[in-house]
Design an enzyme around this catalytic site. Sequence first.
Site, PDB file in Angstrom:
ATOM      1  N   CYS A   2       0.855  -1.174   0.000  1.00 29.50           N
ATOM      2  CA  CYS A   2       0.000   0.000   0.000  1.00 29.50           C
ATOM      3  C   CYS A   2       0.896   1.230   0.000  1.00 29.50           C
ATOM      4  CB  CYS A   2      -0.924  -0.013   1.217  1.00 29.50           C
ATOM      5  SG  CYS A   2      -0.025  -0.164   2.766  1.00 29.50           S
ATOM      6  N   LEU A  50      -4.176  -1.385  -0.829  1.00 27.64           N
ATOM      7  CA  LEU A  50      -4.359  -2.589  -1.643  1.00 27.64           C
ATOM      8  C   LEU A  50      -4.779  -3.665  -0.658  1.00 27.64           C
ATOM      9  CD1 LEU A  50      -4.055  -4.113  -4.365  1.00 27.64           C
ATOM     10  CD2 LEU A  50      -1.757  -4.720  -3.633  1.00 27.64           C
ATOM     11  N   ASN A  75       3.087  -0.184   5.841  1.00 29.04           N
ATOM     12  CA  ASN A  75       3.054  -0.846   4.547  1.00 29.04           C
ATOM     13  C   ASN A  75       3.884  -2.112   4.713  1.00 29.04           C
ATOM     14  OD1 ASN A  75       4.900  -0.174   1.480  1.00 29.04           O
ATOM     15  ND2 ASN A  75       3.274  -1.622   1.828  1.00 29.04           N
ATOM     16  N   GLY A  76       3.267  -3.265   4.507  1.00 31.90           N
ATOM     17  CA  GLY A  76       4.048  -4.490   4.631  1.00 31.90           C
ATOM     18  C   GLY A  76       3.217  -5.681   5.057  1.00 31.90           C
ATOM     19  N   THR A 337      21.803  -0.014 -14.543  1.00 29.54           N
ATOM     20  CA  THR A 337      21.391  -1.421 -14.406  1.00 29.54           C
ATOM     21  C   THR A 337      19.939  -1.526 -13.984  1.00 29.54           C
ATOM     22  OG1 THR A 337      23.585  -1.678 -13.441  1.00 29.54           O
ATOM     23  CG2 THR A 337      22.179  -3.614 -13.420  1.00 29.54           C
ATOM     24  N   ARG A 340      17.480  -0.565 -16.855  1.00 28.67           N
ATOM     25  CA  ARG A 340      17.430  -1.635 -17.866  1.00 28.67           C
ATOM     26  C   ARG A 340      16.572  -2.810 -17.397  1.00 28.67           C
ATOM     27  NH1 ARG A 340      23.777  -2.605 -19.220  1.00 28.67           N
ATOM     28  NH2 ARG A 340      24.177  -0.708 -20.399  1.00 28.67           N
TER      29      ARG A 340
END
Length: 561
Positions: A2, A50, A75-76, A337, A340
């Site tokens: 969330c 969420l 959040n978690g 990195t 990509r």
Amino acid sequence: MCGIWALFGSDECLSAQCLCAMKIAHRGPDAFRFENVNGFTNCCFGFHRLAIVDQLYGMQPIRVKKFPYLWLCYNGEIYNFKKLQKKFEFEYQTLVDGEVILHLYNKGGIEQTASLLDGVFAFILLDTANRKVFLGRDTYGVRPLFKVLTDDGFLGVCSEAKGLVNLKHSMSLDPRVDPFPPGHYEVLDLKPNGKVASVEVVKFHSPKDEPLHAAYSAVQNLPSGFDVETVKSNIRLLFENAVRKRLMAHRRIGCLLSGGLDSSLVASMLIKLMKEGNTRYPLQTFAIGMEDAPDLLAARKVAAYIGSEHHEVIFNSEEGIQVLEDVILSLETYDITTVRASVGMYLVSKYIREKTDSAVIFSGEGSDELTQGYIYFHKAPTPEEAAEESERLLRELYLFDVLRADRTTAAHGLEMRVPFLDHQFTAYYLSLPAELRTPKNGIEKHLLREAFEDTNLLPKEILWRPKEAFSDGLTSVKKSWFSILQDYIDTQVDDLLLEKAAEKFPFNPPKTKEGYYYRQIFEKHFPGRSDWLPHYWMPKWIKATDPSARTLQHYKSATKE
């Protein structure tokens, strides 16, 4: 997964500030709440939800009748919330795993709270009775957290930096926005006017230390000693436990599958445990690549072997290039990195969100750092130096791979789960003698592969498949993703601009056109914030000018065989 956001001591109207909270709406597409704090008119919480666990009572900030003075935004996922409830006889008011944070804090204070949480988390805890604000973040920073604290005590906290950069405040200069350090908690005094003062920032856990919550784990009293059979058995036990505890969800579970060792092990273990638990739906696995990408072929083989409901997402170079700006905006970094590798993950997450009902997505993130999976580990001068490098990579995960995994999935309202970064599993792996963990017989992650050799979880050719960087494996061996990007960018950045790059960008100056191109996009959205990235990700012990594994000698010789 969330989005959390909070302000303490705002001089500006909170309803105007609230617009900044909407910049992280993608993290929680199910609901939004904005709530002022009673008695502190210039303090507030914003929350994008969420719904994964307790869809009825899961809104935040969480408050319970027992502790009306405590406010929690987090959040978690806290995987051991039921075990802690049983151990300490907590009386929960909701089914929300994070409620345990309130009970632990009430019982033993903030240090014990942070140390006993087995999971991934970023939290803001407000205690109005004692006028304290606490911030905390998990060991590897799997869940993101940023903060801004001005000289006069105005505090802003958010899951992503973009929710803080345009806050209104009384300072003439823009204050620093910094990532909150993983494995730490902070204590702040809350003044009567709603402003805060930082008291201390404390490191409560390091990757090498066995976590305090291991005392209440389902896996205890592991056989000690470093003979190979014992070690392999312990690795299997702890890995299985890491996947099992992460099955906690009221929404459908899926898994990213590149066909490499790490994601394949996760997917195969998921299938095994979901069958044991009589899960009512098949596991959906997701692979992304261009036509004839090695990852697609390998993932297809794994999916057929384990019997998952497999989805392939095919993209072309134009589609990849088109999302670069959206990707950099989501990531809040210009690391070459990371950008990509994020394109494929961003596109596959978009597909999952739009075409399926999977909301909780497993992945193999963290294994390369933990088990010395990068090809440059073959060049480590000593096992001890390889072990040190492994620990450094783990400490910096929140700036690179963990950042990528969170932002690319969160951009599409998905929740990422990473069993290889389980605290107990990583602490055990890092406790093993350095020489056991190095590449062996020219094969990286030898110990991990060996541990699962006789389990039938994977076909042998997948179990021993050499490392293929995610951003490379999703394109053809004939032409790598980084070559496609560089060919396109070559026409977009003038040679003269690159020559003067160090003048324009004195901090972390880009040395290639590709780096320059990403930096330009980053500066457009986050001007003057280049210090969010302390340095570029690059391999060690070798003369590398590009981070791609495909440029390394070891890879070249392997592909010729």
